[in-house]
Structures are given as C-alpha cells and as structure tokens.
Design an enzyme around this catalytic site. Sequence first.
Site, mmCIF file in Angstrom:
data_model
loop_
_atom_site.group_PDB
_atom_site.id
_atom_site.type_symbol
_atom_site.label_atom_id
_atom_site.label_comp_id
_atom_site.label_asym_id
_atom_site.label_seq_id
_atom_site.Cartn_x
_atom_site.Cartn_y
_atom_site.Cartn_z
ATOM 1 N N HIS A 6 1.066 -1.213 0.127
ATOM 2 C CA HIS A 6 -0.175 -0.122 -0.066
ATOM 3 C C HIS A 6 0.806 1.476 0.013
ATOM 4 O O HIS A 6 1.782 1.363 0.814
ATOM 5 C CB HIS A 6 -0.867 0.127 1.237
ATOM 6 N N ASP A 11 -5.800 4.332 4.085
ATOM 7 C CA ASP A 11 -7.095 4.418 3.841
ATOM 8 C C ASP A 11 -7.770 4.898 5.085
ATOM 9 O O ASP A 11 -7.441 4.498 6.113
ATOM 10 C CB ASP A 11 -7.524 3.339 3.551
ATOM 11 N N HIS A 34 -14.143 4.683 0.681
ATOM 12 C CA HIS A 34 -13.134 4.942 1.596
ATOM 13 C C HIS A 34 -12.172 6.019 0.844
ATOM 14 O O HIS A 34 -12.567 6.375 -0.329
ATOM 15 C CB HIS A 34 -12.325 3.834 2.137
ATOM 16 N N HIS A 47 -8.582 7.149 -0.020
ATOM 17 C CA HIS A 47 -6.999 6.846 0.008
ATOM 18 C C HIS A 47 -6.240 8.121 0.003
ATOM 19 O O HIS A 47 -6.479 8.977 -0.821
ATOM 20 C CB HIS A 47 -6.716 5.817 -1.397
#
Length: 269
Positions: A162, A166, A241, A243
């Site tokens: 990642h 998030d 969500h 990011h």
Amino acid sequence: MAFTRATGKHRAPSRLTRRSAKAVGVAALATTGVIGGLATPALAADSEGSALSDTGLNQVIAIDKTLAERIDAQADAQRHQADAAAKAKAEARRKAEAKKKAEAEAKAEAEAKRAAEARAEKARAARSAERTRLSSFQLPVAGSYVSTGYKSSGSLWSSGSHSGIDFHAASGSSVVAVGAGTVVEAGWGGAYGNNIVLRMTDGTYTQYGHLSSIGVSVGQSVGAGRQIGLSGSTGNSTGPHLHFEARTTPSYGSDMDPVAYLRARGVNV
C-alpha cells in the site's frame, strides 16, 4: 511849633508795604496783557520797583513752564507704560498661540503614530493568522481513523504494498485539504479513480483517491479544511473509503509515510 509823626490808622504805609503792593499790582496787570499800557512814568522811573524781576512775573512764567514740563514728562511715561504693556500682551499672545500650535502638532503626531502602530499590529496579526492557516493541518475526513496502514502488503496493489493509508469514510463524506496548497491534479487517476493532488505550501504533495466527486480545479488555491471533494469507491477499490498519500513529488512512487507526515504537522492520527 514842633510836629510829631502820625500814629495808628492815620500813619502812612511804610516803603516795604508800598513795594509789596506795587509788585502785586504789576503781576495782576501782566495776566491781562495791559501792564505796558498802564505803567505810569512815576512807576517806570521808580528805581526801587522798575526791575521786572521785582514784580514776580518771571517767577510765574517759570512755575508755568515747570508744570507743563512735568505734565509732558508724565504723559510720556504713561505712553511708554502703555506701549510696554501692549508689547507684553502681544508677546504673551504670540507665545500662547505658539504653545497651542505646538501642542496641536504634538497631538496630531501622537495620533498618527498610534494609527501607524495600530496598522502595523493589524498587519502583524494578519501575517500571523496567515502563517497559522498555512501551517495548520488536519485530518482529510473529520473524525475518521486509519482502516488500512501504510505499506500493507496484498494482491490488491500492483506494487505489492500500500503506497498510502485508507481513512474510513462512508460514500459522500466530505473530503478536505489537510493543509493549504494549490491543486496540481484534479480528475481521473486510473487505479485511484477520481483523484486530487495538492502541492502544499511547504513544497510537499498530498493525494486524495477514490472520490465520488471532485469540487476543485487545477491551479486553484485552497486552505486547510477546505472541502475539495466527496469520498467514494471509484477506481481500484473494494468499497467506499478515502485513499490518502503524502509525496515528495506529484507523481506516483514518491510516497512517504502519511501518518508520520501528519503527526509531524500536529495532526492526531
């Protein structure tokens, strides 16, 4: 037959008495201007009373002259005193006016100084507020929390990990700029879906992805807390969500730890 001198009231006046009476008469005639016309040969020929000084006329003239001189001198003194008083009054008025003018100028100068100080203080306060605004940071979604951490691994990400974090956010939640900056990208970002990239005032960059809508355009300046879009699930996403990334450049691959980035700027994450 022997004769004797008369006595008592029948006695003839003495020579001294006659001379005094004669002088008084001459002085009286002098005041009427007829002394010359009424003088008798006998009076003019009188060796004891012929002198003008013996008549008292010179003494009267001298007294009149002295009195006139005294009156003139007194008048001159009074004029001098009046002139001196007028000059003193004029000088006092001039000094009072000069003092009043100086006080007015000093008052105006003090007021101008206070006004300048007030303007300077207002400008300092504005600059301080601007610095605070520019340096203040906050969460991109109010009251949210990190649902997926930085560098988490998995097949969801093409790089294998990642590149950001998030934040939990229901679809349509308000997304704001974490700090003041300028929009350098606003549109479709591939796997990021609808995304926005800001160049922050300190030269770093922040990125907001998977938005359901975008509310800013490239080149626009935004302040900390300004709404820039709404959260969603566009692009490579498994559900609504936000990011969020912190970068050294506007491009993918220049990411840095977003949590450390926000904490260094006073945000409780």
